[in-house]
Design a protein around this motif. Structure first.
Motif, short mmCIF file in Angstrom:
data_model
loop_
_atom_site.label_atom_id
_atom_site.label_comp_id
_atom_site.label_asym_id
_atom_site.label_seq_id
_atom_site.Cartn_x
_atom_site.Cartn_y
_atom_site.Cartn_z
N GLN A 50 42.33 35.29 33.67
CA GLN A 50 41.25 36.19 33.27
C GLN A 50 41.38 36.58 31.80
O GLN A 50 40.38 36.61 31.06
CB GLN A 50 41.27 37.45 34.15
CG GLN A 50 40.92 37.21 35.60
CD GLN A 50 41.10 38.46 36.44
OE1 GLN A 50 41.52 39.51 35.94
NE2 GLN A 50 40.77 38.37 37.71
N GLN A 269 40.83 43.02 46.13
CA GLN A 269 40.71 42.09 45.02
C GLN A 269 39.26 41.60 44.95
O GLN A 269 38.56 41.62 45.96
CB GLN A 269 41.66 40.91 45.23
CG GLN A 269 43.13 41.33 45.23
CD GLN A 269 44.08 40.21 45.61
OE1 GLN A 269 43.73 39.31 46.35
NE2 GLN A 269 45.29 40.27 45.11
N ASP A 271 38.93 43.38 42.00
CA ASP A 271 38.98 44.55 41.13
C ASP A 271 40.34 45.20 41.09
O ASP A 271 40.75 45.77 40.08
CB ASP A 271 37.92 45.57 41.57
CG ASP A 271 36.51 45.10 41.31
OD1 ASP A 271 36.34 44.15 40.51
OD2 ASP A 271 35.57 45.66 41.91
N ASN A 277 44.52 43.68 35.39
CA ASN A 277 43.73 42.48 35.15
C ASN A 277 42.47 42.88 34.37
O ASN A 277 42.31 44.04 33.99
CB ASN A 277 43.40 41.76 36.47
CG ASN A 277 42.62 42.63 37.44
OD1 ASN A 277 41.84 43.49 37.04
ND2 ASN A 277 42.86 42.43 38.72
N HIS A 279 39.58 43.38 35.32
CA HIS A 279 38.59 44.15 36.09
C HIS A 279 38.85 45.65 35.94
O HIS A 279 38.47 46.43 36.83
CB HIS A 279 38.64 43.74 37.56
CG HIS A 279 38.08 42.38 37.83
ND1 HIS A 279 36.83 42.17 38.38
CD2 HIS A 279 38.59 41.15 37.62
CE1 HIS A 279 36.60 40.87 38.51
NE2 HIS A 279 37.66 40.23 38.04
N LYS A 281 37.48 47.91 34.08
CA LYS A 281 36.26 48.72 34.07
C LYS A 281 35.79 49.01 35.48
O LYS A 281 35.49 50.16 35.84
CB LYS A 281 35.17 48.00 33.28
CG LYS A 281 33.84 48.74 33.25
CD LYS A 281 32.80 47.99 32.45
CE LYS A 281 31.47 48.75 32.47
NZ LYS A 281 30.42 48.02 31.69
N GLN A 282 35.71 47.96 36.32
CA GLN A 282 35.23 48.14 37.69
C GLN A 282 36.20 49.01 38.49
O GLN A 282 35.78 49.89 39.25
CB GLN A 282 35.07 46.78 38.37
CG GLN A 282 34.01 45.88 37.73
CD GLN A 282 34.56 44.97 36.65
OE1 GLN A 282 35.43 45.36 35.87
NE2 GLN A 282 34.06 43.74 36.60
#
Length: 295
Positions: A50, A269, A271, A277, A279, A281-282
């Motif tokens: 990522q 996962q 998020d 990772n 993600h 923000k989420q």
């Protein structure tokens, strides 16, 4: 005069040929040097893929995982699961660097050293660590602009969730489920613990060093959290039923305010994971909404 001109033109022609040849040789040499310096990067975890995708980096090897690998790497060779990378496959790719995460260093650093891989272990324990990794890799691979863009998104998200925090901090209990092994308690030293801190929660379990602790009913009974977060670390189809069975059969849970108020949330996962990772923000947004629901 004509003879002199012919001689001059002949000299100029020879010089032109020499210049063209030299320029061509220099360009060829630079091209070869560029090819020689072009990195052959192997990523052994999804989180690293990522990061590489956000930094627009090419990869020659990616992990085999149930979690989605960035689409740009769909045709890249797989090198085994993050927990059990295929050493022979990695070696066949002739990597200039192999990236993993620091929490897995002890697990297979010996095998990497035996193959003389240039192994780099990224610290992704916290959101701040993730930003440091983005900065350092951005500089290393001339991707500073891309790195700064991602850091801006993370910082903006942190600012947004902080603006939502009002009143007393909710007390939060974080559980990390593991297939066939029950669960552990995640402290403030864990990645999800760091997300809870940033989102304005108070982790009911803190430790100066350990990210995870073994559970004990006596200790749990005294905590009475407002919110319970259950991280499905791996194999959610196995871990989720384990959690459900635990909460159904262990009477201690029914006594907690979080259960009575239906404030038990499953972290899934992609998020959420045990390490940071892309993600963030989420993940932060979801936890913020759970801790401070809109009225």
């Amino acid at each position: 005069m004509n003879s002199a001109r012919k001689t001059m033109f002949s000299v100029l022609a020879v010089l032109l040929v020499i210049v063209v040849a030299v320029v061509g040789f220099v360009s060829f040499s630079k091209s070869n040097q560029h090819q020689a310096k072009k990195p052959r990067i192997v990523a052994t975890t999804v989180a690293v893929t990522q990061i590489a995708a956000k930094l627009d980096l090419p990869l020659v090897g990616v992990p085999k995982s149930e979690n989605q690998i960035p689409n740009r790497y769909k045709n890249v060779a797989t090198v085994g699961s993050p927990m059990a990378p295929n050493i022979e496959k990695i070696a066949s790719l002739k990597p200039t660097v192999v990236y993993s995460v620091s929490v897995l260093k002890d697990q297979y650093s010996a095998a990497f050293k035996k193959q003389k891989f240039n192994a780099q272990y990224l610290n992704l324990d916290t959101v701040s660590d993730l930003k440091n990794v983005l900065t350092s890799m951005g500089k290393k691979y001339d991707r500073t602009k891309q790195a700064n863009n991602q850091i801006k998104i993370i910082n903006h998200t942190i600012k947004t969730v902080r603006a939502r925090q009002t009143g007393q901090k909710p007390k939060v209990l974080i559980l990390m489920g593991m297939p066939g092994a029950g669960y552990m308690i995640a402290t403030n030293q864990s990645y999800v613990g760091d997300l809870v801190r940033l989102a304005g929660g108070q982790n009911v379990y803190t430790d100066s060093k350990q990210p995870y602790l073994a559970p004990a009913n006596e200790s749990l009974a005294a905590k009475n959290p407002d919110v319970i977060l259950r991280l499905e670390h791996a194999m959610p189809k196995v871990v989720k039923p384990q959690f459900d069975q635990e909460f159904k059969t262990n009477a201690i849970w029914a006594q907690m305010a979080a259960v009575k108020d239906n404030r038990v949330y499953d972290l899934q996962q992609p998020d959420f994971n045990a390490t940071a990772n892309m993600h963030v923000k989420q993940a932060l947004t979801k936890i913020s909404n759970w801790l401070y629901p809109a009225k």
